[in-house]
Design a protein around this motif. Sequence first.
Motif, short mmCIF file in Angstrom:
data_model
loop_
_atom_site.label_atom_id
_atom_site.label_comp_id
_atom_site.label_asym_id
_atom_site.label_seq_id
_atom_site.Cartn_x
_atom_site.Cartn_y
_atom_site.Cartn_z
N VAL A 1 33.46 16.03 9.64
CA VAL A 1 33.43 17.62 10.33
C VAL A 1 33.82 18.83 9.41
O VAL A 1 33.73 20.46 9.84
N PRO B 1 35.28 24.64 8.07
CA PRO B 1 33.70 23.66 9.15
C PRO B 1 33.41 23.53 7.65
O PRO B 1 32.64 24.02 6.84
N ASN C 1 33.79 16.55 23.13
CA ASN C 1 33.84 17.72 22.13
C ASN C 1 32.71 18.57 21.71
O ASN C 1 31.28 17.51 22.16
N THR D 1 29.92 20.83 18.93
CA THR D 1 29.79 21.63 17.38
C THR D 1 28.60 22.53 17.26
O THR D 1 27.60 21.56 18.45
N SER E 1 29.46 28.45 12.41
CA SER E 1 29.71 27.16 12.86
C SER E 1 30.68 27.47 13.68
O SER E 1 31.73 28.29 13.25
N GLN F 1 33.39 25.18 16.25
CA GLN F 1 33.63 23.48 16.68
C GLN F 1 34.86 23.46 17.74
O GLN F 1 35.80 23.97 17.50
N ASN G 1 39.85 24.61 18.49
CA ASN G 1 39.09 24.99 18.78
C ASN G 1 38.65 26.69 17.45
O ASN G 1 39.50 27.37 17.81
#
Length: 944
Positions: free
Chosen positions: A156, A216, A316, A318, A339, A341, A382
Amino acid sequence: MQANRLFFVKTLFTLFLIVGILSASFAQTIKGKVFDRNTGEALAGANIVLKNTKYAAIVNIDGSYTIKAVTPGTYTLVVSIVGYQSPQETTVVVKEKGITVVPDFQLLTNAKSLVEVVLVGTADKRSDNAVRNIEKNSDIVQNILSEKTIQLLPDVTVANALQRVSGVTIQRDNSGEGRYAIIRGMAQRYNNTLVNGIKIPSPDDKYRFIPMDIFPSEMLERLEVIKALTPNMEGDAIGGTMNLVMKSAPDRFLFSANVSGGYSTLFSSSRPFTAFDHSTINKLSPSEIRGNNYAGTAGDFPLNNVHYTNRSYPVNSTMGATIGDRFLNKKLGVIVSASYQNFYKGANSQNLIQSAQPGYNPTGNTPVFTDAYERQYSTQTNRFGIQNKIDYVFNSKNKIALFNLYVHQNEYQTRFTPDTTVGTNSSAASRSVDVSYRSRWQIQDIYNATLQGDHQLSSLVKLNWSAVYSIAKSQVPDMASYNFNANVILDPSGKVTRVDSTTYGTGMHRIWQRNKDQDYAGYVNLTYTPTILNTKVEFETGGLYRAKTRDNFYNDYSLKAISTTVQPFHSIDQIGLAFSPAANGTGAVTAVNANTYTAHEYIAAAYIQAKFMLLKQLQILGGLRAENTQQDYTTVMPSTFDAKNGTISYVDLLPSVHLKYALKANQNIRLSYFKSVSRPGFGELVPYILPGEQFDEIGNPYLKHVQADNLDLRYELFPGHADQLLLGAFYKQLQNPIEYFVTRNGGPSALFIQPGNANNATNYGFEAVFTKYFGKFGVSANYTYTHSEVTTNKLFYHYVAGTGVTTDVVSQTRPLQGQADHVGNLSFLYKDPKAGLDVQIAFSYTGDRIAQVSQYYNLDTWQKPFSSLDLSFEKRLAKRFSFYAKINNLTNEPNRLYLKTAPSVINQSFSGGYTIPYQTNANYTIVQRDSYKLGFLGGFRYKF
């Protein structure tokens, strides 16, 4: 009754068998392929039907389709796919015997020319087929991952995706995540990073290279690893250049979104994730708040960030979205991609701490260990990224574009060290115990804004330009660490019986650190394409100017326990802390550090190059680039400090020539030579001193930049579609390579880690890439062999009869730091367009390599071979919805560091029968072992 039933079953089976044989005799197979007429790209997913029948098929990734069990006869075969002209038909006669092969379908797109606008091709730029065409037609040696490949990978972040590229390995952080790329055995310092062809600054506090985990991977249209430089490219890439090509505006409306969740199996109720409260952390140190003459007190350091809470099974997650379209009669293109995450990862680590000074007994340069401990890392990361591109096509000759990129990453890490079992006071009956915590919050940001223009000034002259502003920042506010110390008493079996009466808190450290790189840059390129002797020649000239300002701040506060008398084991809240002595401890800002500085760098470059066909099949591209580097730095140290400030300047002439010979339309042989450089980081040039766990770190104001001569030879075969075969060799000769050494600075026990220039080094190797699809199945593999050599002086500490203990200087030849002899990837793929199913099993291998160079002979720290096995898949659930999953580290492969010294030799240096722990092999000594466990992610994707 039973006999009748048995007879009936046998008869029915016989009838079915006869019908099957007859059906096979009269049912045949139809095969064929479907391509884009303009690009030759396989049109995977196209629909194939036999008109007015039940027979149908979906085109595979390689463009092929198969319709089985067709009764002999005459049929109308129809092919159709969205975005291409009306369905095409052909008549097919299926005979009773043999396979019926249908001529290839060559489809045209629905795209139409616009007034004063030229759209070049409408093929899917995201596909493997598209990037194979880029690789084949390119002027340089490069390897590319397409957006579709990146999407299916188990990774990712860009850092982890890079390990799938031929010749690329990754350096992992202490949670097992990839962070930096090593290309062809050249450490991260020898590579640079571009975004859409523009160089961006790094948020790293010492180096120029960029942590690739900050990006990302889903924001990319493709990922290019360029291994040979032309004169119009910046010359500071000896290993290679990573170019992140971001998504550009589509030809028609595009919208996609995804969301996923998962967790790491490392965390459970027995091994929870440990977190700390960062909400009260002050981003400014006491001296910044109250003035440079202020000596801090214990009251300036709140303890919230050293209070810890546990979480079992943290989730976790995303999220991502992309939207884009073209407006105003397709002249205005807009795309926005974002994006987010949030990951909880970590490691369980076993460590041995090696003394800076080896022992002389029994064989000389015998490793001596002062501590052994088990450590737990808990890291919440993050990251958020957003990019947009706006382009406007005025007419067929003029186009302008504005690109913006912003990436932000927070990393909250707790490091817990439960105990130590080896120390200077250790014996078979008593061992030292040292419990410590560290809380670290790191904030990293990169922003880039690029305004570009492309102009066709005449039929022979073209101009393009770029105006760039970039800024990269990193901040570690109030990193806090503290520890307790005690001795434990053991019984004869080695079990702890009690803690003695000297348990006490030893102190606390608080550090504020931040840095900022700010760039203003301008690029201009002018191309002239006359015809000379009936041959079209492309002349190109241009240059760049970049002004960089770097600011760095560092403030370290060390507080000691007021009393070290007997105290029960307790929390940090119960320890009285103060500076000792209070008037001028390291918390007082009058004890300044050279790591607070301001630096500038000005790069001016100009180049000229030419490209032409010497023969019908032979293209030559060559030229010369000149780069002028001007640097200066000023620290906050007093005028009496050695190298308080400094200036550096040099000019590099970088010639290059690239030959490309087309054996056939789909086969090339390339031969390249180019000269390149690598500049030291500002944090390496400034004469700072920073404390470390094993050795303190010091800078080197006299560090030279690296130059290299590079040769590349590659054979390329592109059979079509996504298939490829690449066979290549490379050779690099480095002058003044930079390595990190353990070196003396003062007395015999004053040892530091310092960057330095080694003697000339060589690096050469071989690369092979193979990709092949067989209908729905595919295999993708690459292998790289690399060998490097550098010779440096080392110290040999040993005993000489009649002389005593002495230290000799000896010469040792070894590989470059970070270079692995063997690197490989192997992936098995399954792609079924009809079922909407993509599956990939990916294996990655990195061989032995040096992790840390020692100043002592044969005491380099090596990393054992590391492999990972990952699985990913995506399944279409409806027309626009799909489910996907990514599973990493299926084999729970640990990361291991070791010394090439047998444990039995080291154990002879201990008294009382003590032996070093964590050893599993009699031939080498493990000094660190990190375990990460399996992690998985599953989610949903929507595409319009």
